[in-house]
Motif scaffolding. Structure first.
Motif, PDB file in Angstrom:
ATOM      1  N   VAL A  67       4.443   2.502   6.720  1.00 33.82           N
ATOM      2  CA  VAL A  67       4.865   1.605   5.640  1.00 33.82           C
ATOM      3  C   VAL A  67       4.860   2.335   4.299  1.00 33.82           C
ATOM      4  CG1 VAL A  67       4.208  -0.434   4.294  1.00 33.82           C
ATOM      5  CG2 VAL A  67       4.184  -0.520   6.806  1.00 33.82           C
ATOM      6  N   SER A  68       3.765   3.020   3.993  1.00 31.28           N
ATOM      7  CA  SER A  68       3.673   3.713   2.707  1.00 31.28           C
ATOM      8  C   SER A  68       4.656   4.872   2.633  1.00 31.28           C
ATOM      9  CB  SER A  68       2.247   4.212   2.478  1.00 31.28           C
ATOM     10  OG  SER A  68       1.841   5.083   3.518  1.00 31.28           O
ATOM     11  N   GLY A  69       4.852   5.585   3.757  1.00 28.11           N
ATOM     12  CA  GLY A  69       5.801   6.690   3.769  1.00 28.11           C
ATOM     13  C   GLY A  69       7.228   6.223   3.571  1.00 28.11           C
ATOM     14  N   LEU A 185       6.179   2.079  -6.035  1.00 28.89           N
ATOM     15  CA  LEU A 185       5.555   1.913  -4.725  1.00 28.89           C
ATOM     16  C   LEU A 185       4.785   0.606  -4.631  1.00 28.89           C
ATOM     17  CD1 LEU A 185       4.305   5.543  -3.970  1.00 28.89           C
ATOM     18  CD2 LEU A 185       6.408   4.410  -3.250  1.00 28.89           C
ATOM     19  N   ALA A 186       4.217   0.163  -5.757  1.00 34.84           N
ATOM     20  CA  ALA A 186       3.519  -1.122  -5.761  1.00 34.84           C
ATOM     21  C   ALA A 186       4.484  -2.262  -5.452  1.00 34.84           C
ATOM     22  CB  ALA A 186       2.848  -1.349  -7.117  1.00 34.84           C
ATOM     23  N   VAL A 191       7.361  -5.050   0.320  1.00 28.30           N
ATOM     24  CA  VAL A 191       8.663  -5.348   0.920  1.00 28.30           C
ATOM     25  C   VAL A 191       8.792  -4.650   2.265  1.00 28.30           C
ATOM     26  CG1 VAL A 191      11.159  -5.093   0.651  1.00 28.30           C
ATOM     27  CG2 VAL A 191       9.745  -5.680  -1.331  1.00 28.30           C
ATOM     28  N   VAL A 192       8.436  -3.361   2.319  1.00 35.01           N
ATOM     29  CA  VAL A 192       8.507  -2.618   3.575  1.00 35.01           C
ATOM     30  C   VAL A 192       7.541  -3.205   4.594  1.00 35.01           C
ATOM     31  CG1 VAL A 192       8.184  -0.371   4.655  1.00 35.01           C
ATOM     32  CG2 VAL A 192       9.261  -0.528   2.403  1.00 35.01           C
ATOM     33  N   SER A 193       6.371  -3.625   4.140  1.00 34.91           N
ATOM     34  CA  SER A 193       5.395  -4.230   5.041  1.00 34.91           C
ATOM     35  C   SER A 193       5.937  -5.518   5.648  1.00 34.91           C
ATOM     36  CB  SER A 193       4.095  -4.512   4.278  1.00 34.91           C
ATOM     37  OG  SER A 193       3.119  -5.065   5.136  1.00 34.91           O
ATOM     38  N   ALA A 194       6.648  -6.307   4.841  1.00 34.40           N
ATOM     39  CA  ALA A 194       7.251  -7.534   5.361  1.00 34.40           C
ATOM     40  C   ALA A 194       8.335  -7.223   6.378  1.00 34.40           C
ATOM     41  CB  ALA A 194       7.820  -8.353   4.205  1.00 34.40           C
ATOM     42  N   SER A 232       2.555  13.363   7.608  1.00 34.92           N
ATOM     43  CA  SER A 232       3.269  12.274   6.958  1.00 34.92           C
ATOM     44  C   SER A 232       2.419  11.412   6.040  1.00 34.92           C
ATOM     45  CB  SER A 232       3.905  11.377   8.046  1.00 34.92           C
ATOM     46  OG  SER A 232       2.890  10.778   8.816  1.00 34.92           O
ATOM     47  N   ASP A 233       1.247  11.890   5.624  1.00 34.22           N
ATOM     48  CA  ASP A 233       0.503  11.083   4.674  1.00 34.22           C
ATOM     49  C   ASP A 233       1.096  11.239   3.288  1.00 34.22           C
ATOM     50  OD1 ASP A 233      -2.100  13.287   3.602  1.00 34.22           O
ATOM     51  OD2 ASP A 233      -0.290  13.776   4.731  1.00 34.22           O
ATOM     52  N   LEU A 234       0.818  10.284   2.417  1.00 32.56           N
ATOM     53  CA  LEU A 234       1.337  10.359   1.063  1.00 32.56           C
ATOM     54  C   LEU A 234       0.718  11.535   0.333  1.00 32.56           C
ATOM     55  CD1 LEU A 234       1.457   6.665  -0.129  1.00 32.56           C
ATOM     56  CD2 LEU A 234       3.330   8.095   0.649  1.00 32.56           C
TER      57      LEU A 234
END
Length: 236
Positions: A67-69, A185-186, A191-194, A232-234
């Motif tokens: 999600v964060s990536g 990103l905030a 949105v990506v999580s949804a 792939s971590d931030l």
């Protein structure tokens, strides 16, 4: 403000002639390749890097990593677009002509450039995308940054920008992509999580194999390992 570089004693102009002189010495076919690469090829390469990064972040790490990536990856083209908008008033304020208008003997590989020169749109866009990819995935980000630097070199090689034009573009793209990343990103992460929770959009965020692996791990109470900083971590 148009006289940022006015004569051959200026290091900016001297470096312009040195780099563009490589085009004069190169065979015509190589100049045609550089023309395509500088105008379209590297940008296309960055698109492929973004797609490869998306494929990677949806297959590795935890769901939170994906999600964060992906949120960071979406920010990359948005940052590029925003950086280009920021460049509009900068160009209008500086009003620096293209180098071939003030300096003779340049080998200009691309004609029809009538807008102002500072700062370079291509360098700005390339570096903004590259920094956004780096935020999402360091390894892919380093490849993207190398492409952005190559784009900057190509623009001077082609005779359409001064070196300081592309340096300014690299700086502008970096500044926009980094400074505005936290609020972007905030907004993008929820949105990506949804999307990840929806039936249709889940595969865009998480591959089927990764989702199945996570389900098995949760069934047996085994925490899924997070990836190291090289994957792939931030980027911190």
């Amino acid at each position: 403000m148009a006289g940022l570089a006015s004569d051959g004693s200026n290091p900016d102009v001297s470096l312009l002639y040195d780099i563009n002189g490589l085009a004069k010495a190169a065979p015509p076919w190589f100049d045609r390749v550089m023309e395509y690469v500088g105008e379209y090829g590297i940008i296309l390469g960055l698109v492929l890097v973004v797609l490869g990064c998306w494929w990677s972040v949806r297959r590795r790490g935890t769901l939170a990593d994906s999600v964060s990536g992906l949120a960071a990856l979406i920010w990359a083209p948005l940052a590029a677009g925003l950086a280009l908008l920021v460049n509009i008033p900068i160009r209008g304020f500086v009003e620096r002509p293209r180098p071939f208008k003030d300096h003779q003997g340049l080998d200009v590989l691309v004609g029809g450039k009538t807008d102002y020169s500072f700062v370079s749109d291509h360098a700005t866009m390339a570096m903004a995308i590259a920094v956004g990819v780096f935020v999402a995935h360091r390894r892919y980000g380093l490849v993207a940054i190398a492409l952005a630097l190559a784009e900057a070199f190509c623009r001077v090689y082609m005779g359409v920008h001064y070196p300081t034009d592309v340096v300014g573009g690299l700086a502008l793209g970096t500044a926009v992509a980094l400074l505005l990343a936290p609020p972007a990103l905030a907004l993008l992460t929820p949105v990506v999580s949804a999307v990840a929770r929806s039936a249709r959009g889940a595969r865009l965020v998480r591959s089927r194999r990764a989702a199945e692996r996570l389900a098995v791990a949760e069934t047996f109470g085994i925490p899924e390992p997070r990836l190291g900083t090289g994957e792939s971590d931030l980027a911190a």
